[in-house]
Design a protein around this motif. Structure first.
Motif, PDB file in Angstrom:
ATOM      1  N   PRO A  61       0.838  -1.208   0.000  1.00  0.00           N
ATOM      2  CA  PRO A  61       0.000   0.000   0.000  1.00  0.00           C
ATOM      3  C   PRO A  61       0.866   1.249   0.000  1.00  0.00           C
ATOM      4  N   PRO A  62       0.252   2.448  -0.069  1.00  0.00           N
ATOM      5  CA  PRO A  62       1.036   3.677  -0.107  1.00  0.00           C
ATOM      6  C   PRO A  62       1.776   3.929   1.204  1.00  0.00           C
ATOM      7  N   GLY A  63       2.767   4.822   1.113  1.00  0.00           N
ATOM      8  CA  GLY A  63       3.519   5.202   2.298  1.00  0.00           C
ATOM      9  C   GLY A  63       4.978   4.809   2.246  1.00  0.00           C
ATOM     10  N   VAL A  64       5.462   4.356   1.083  1.00  0.00           N
ATOM     11  CA  VAL A  64       6.877   4.007   0.970  1.00  0.00           C
ATOM     12  C   VAL A  64       7.721   5.274   1.029  1.00  0.00           C
ATOM     13  N   GLY A  65       9.014   5.090   1.297  1.00  0.00           N
ATOM     14  CA  GLY A  65       9.888   6.249   1.437  1.00  0.00           C
ATOM     15  C   GLY A  65       9.974   7.088   0.188  1.00  0.00           C
ATOM     16  N   MET A  66       9.965   6.436  -0.976  1.00  0.00           N
ATOM     17  CA  MET A  66      10.046   7.150  -2.248  1.00  0.00           C
ATOM     18  C   MET A  66       8.856   8.069  -2.454  1.00  0.00           C
ATOM     19  N   GLY A  67       7.714   7.733  -1.814  1.00  0.00           N
ATOM     20  CA  GLY A  67       6.503   8.518  -1.999  1.00  0.00           C
ATOM     21  C   GLY A  67       6.354   9.677  -1.037  1.00  0.00           C
ATOM     22  N   GLN A  68       7.306   9.838  -0.113  1.00  0.00           N
ATOM     23  CA  GLN A  68       7.213  10.934   0.850  1.00  0.00           C
ATOM     24  C   GLN A  68       7.654  12.250   0.213  1.00  0.00           C
ATOM     25  N   SER A  69       7.253  13.352   0.811  1.00  0.00           N
ATOM     26  CA  SER A  69       7.670  14.678   0.340  1.00  0.00           C
ATOM     27  C   SER A  69       8.195  15.486   1.535  1.00  0.00           C
ATOM     28  N   PRO A  70       9.511  15.625   1.698  1.00  0.00           N
ATOM     29  CA  PRO A  70      10.546  15.088   0.818  1.00  0.00           C
ATOM     30  C   PRO A  70      10.695  13.571   0.991  1.00  0.00           C
ATOM     31  N   GLN A  71      11.345  12.944   0.031  1.00  0.00           N
ATOM     32  CA  GLN A  71      11.546  11.497   0.106  1.00  0.00           C
ATOM     33  C   GLN A  71      12.349  11.141   1.351  1.00  0.00           C
ATOM     34  N   ARG A  72      12.034   9.970   1.907  1.00  0.00           N
ATOM     35  CA  ARG A  72      12.656   9.519   3.156  1.00  0.00           C
ATOM     36  C   ARG A  72      13.199   8.116   2.946  1.00  0.00           C
ATOM     37  N   TYR A  73      14.495   7.950   3.099  1.00  0.00           N
ATOM     38  CA  TYR A  73      15.101   6.636   2.893  1.00  0.00           C
ATOM     39  C   TYR A  73      15.795   6.160   4.162  1.00  0.00           C
ATOM     40  N   LEU A  74      16.046   4.866   4.224  1.00  0.00           N
ATOM     41  CA  LEU A  74      16.600   4.253   5.423  1.00  0.00           C
ATOM     42  C   LEU A  74      18.105   4.462   5.513  1.00  0.00           C
ATOM     43  N   ASP A  75      18.574   4.617   6.753  1.00  0.00           N
ATOM     44  CA  ASP A  75      19.999   4.747   7.006  1.00  0.00           C
ATOM     45  C   ASP A  75      20.357   3.828   8.172  1.00  0.00           C
ATOM     46  N   ILE A  76      21.642   3.649   8.368  1.00  0.00           N
ATOM     47  CA  ILE A  76      22.124   2.769   9.429  1.00  0.00           C
ATOM     48  C   ILE A  76      21.602   3.245  10.785  1.00  0.00           C
ATOM     49  N   GLY A  77      21.072   2.293  11.549  1.00  0.00           N
ATOM     50  CA  GLY A  77      20.508   2.593  12.854  1.00  0.00           C
ATOM     51  C   GLY A  77      19.008   2.744  12.867  1.00  0.00           C
ATOM     52  N   ASP A  78      18.384   2.946  11.707  1.00  0.00           N
ATOM     53  CA  ASP A  78      16.929   3.063  11.653  1.00  0.00           C
ATOM     54  C   ASP A  78      16.276   1.746  12.053  1.00  0.00           C
ATOM     55  N   GLU A  79      15.112   1.842  12.713  1.00  0.00           N
ATOM     56  CA  GLU A  79      14.349   0.662  13.122  1.00  0.00           C
ATOM     57  C   GLU A  79      13.018   0.646  12.376  1.00  0.00           C
ATOM     58  N   VAL A  80      12.752  -0.473  11.713  1.00  0.00           N
ATOM     59  CA  VAL A  80      11.529  -0.651  10.933  1.00  0.00           C
ATOM     60  C   VAL A  80      10.654  -1.688  11.635  1.00  0.00           C
TER      61      VAL A  80
END
Length: 284
Positions: free
Chosen positions: A244-263
């Motif tokens: 469903p919607p809500g992936v990082g690429m679809g955010q404004s601004p785009q939001r991508y994962l980095d080291i240390g992030d918890e999903v």
């Protein structure tokens, strides 16, 4: 029934949850849960009294993917109408097919690996479908007879590799640990209708995906029927059915994962996953 695999990588114990949620050891019944055993697993389970089986401790133990490495991982792209809108792409008239390597499959709480060359590491909560018996050119009415059950999948994606490097989507989907699966493999009869399941995903406590399988363009039965026209679906194969919607690429601004992030992600009736992003290491 709800199946699990518990233990260290390569040494997981196959297990089933009893009515009290206690994991029961199946290693005397089947060697593992996977391509070789799924066709007859439920038959083997039928005469058993689960409370008679040895308990497998879960607390503090690693939870593996609920099935052994599949021969094939099939994936459907843009299969949610609201996600297609988010991506600014037309609703597909036929399922978009790509694949992931079997080496992407890992435990639900194993880390997501980030290479130094990744710049757009993204998340996708998905309903995973596990095939129970082979299917080739089957009709739509027979499709669900070939489904063993369901699981939670995170279709981790490196968007720069997927969309900016040419070629096929699989390029951005095939890195190790890009397909956390589990914790449960829930049988088709146990879960019931897969067409109305809540799906959620958060990053560092912030909810990004809050959708439902109701907005699927192609439902499970149609996907299984469709794929079988082109591919031999084999026992243990995993089908990732879209997000469903809500992936990082679809955010404004785009939001991508980095080291240390918890999903943290979940699908109703199928349990929850939790992953931390860590730096990957080269393997010789």
């Amino acid at each position: 029934m709800k199946f699990m695999r518990i233990g260290a990588v390569g040494a997981e114990t196959p297990a089933v949850l009893d009515e009290n949620g206690i994991a029961r050891d199946l290693s005397e019944i089947v060697s593992d849960i996977g391509p070789e055993t799924l066709p007859y697993l439920e038959t083997r389970m039928a005469p058993l009294t689960l409370s008679d089986l040895p308990e497998v401790p879960i607390h503090g133990a690693r939870i593996g993917a609920p099935f052994a490495r599949p021969r094939n991982v099939w994936c459907i792209g843009l299969n949610y109408s609201d996600h297609a809108a988010e991506a600014g792409m037309p609703v597909p008239t036929e399922p978009i097919l790509f694949t992931k390597s079997g080496s992407t499959v890992c435990g639900p709480n194993d880390p997501i690996l980030k290479s130094p060359s990744m710049t757009k590491l993204d998340w996708e909560v998905e309903l995973g479908v596990v095939i129970g018996k082979a299917a080739l050119e089957i009709g739509p009415d027979a499709a669900m007879d070939h489904v063993f059950g369901y699981t939670v999948v995170n279709d981790v994606s490196e968007r720069a590799w997927q969309l900016e490097r040419g070629g096929q989507w699989s390029k951005g989907k095939g890195y190790p640990h890009f397909c956390p699966a589990g914790p449960l493999l829930v049988t088709r009869d146990e879960l019931g209708d897969p067409g109305d399941l809540a799906m959620r995903l958060s990053v560092n406590g912030q909810t990004f995906q809050n959708g439902s399988t109701r907005t699927m363009i192609f439902p499970v039965a149609e996907i299984v029927h469709y794929l079988s026209q082109f591919c031999l679906l084999e026992p243990g194969d995993l089908i990732c059915t879209g997000t469903p919607p809500g992936v990082g690429m679809g955010q404004s601004p785009q939001r991508y994962l980095d080291i240390g992030d918890e999903v943290v992600l979940s699908v109703s009736g199928l349990g929850e996953q939790k992953q931390t992003v860590i730096a990957s290491e080269k393997r010789s």
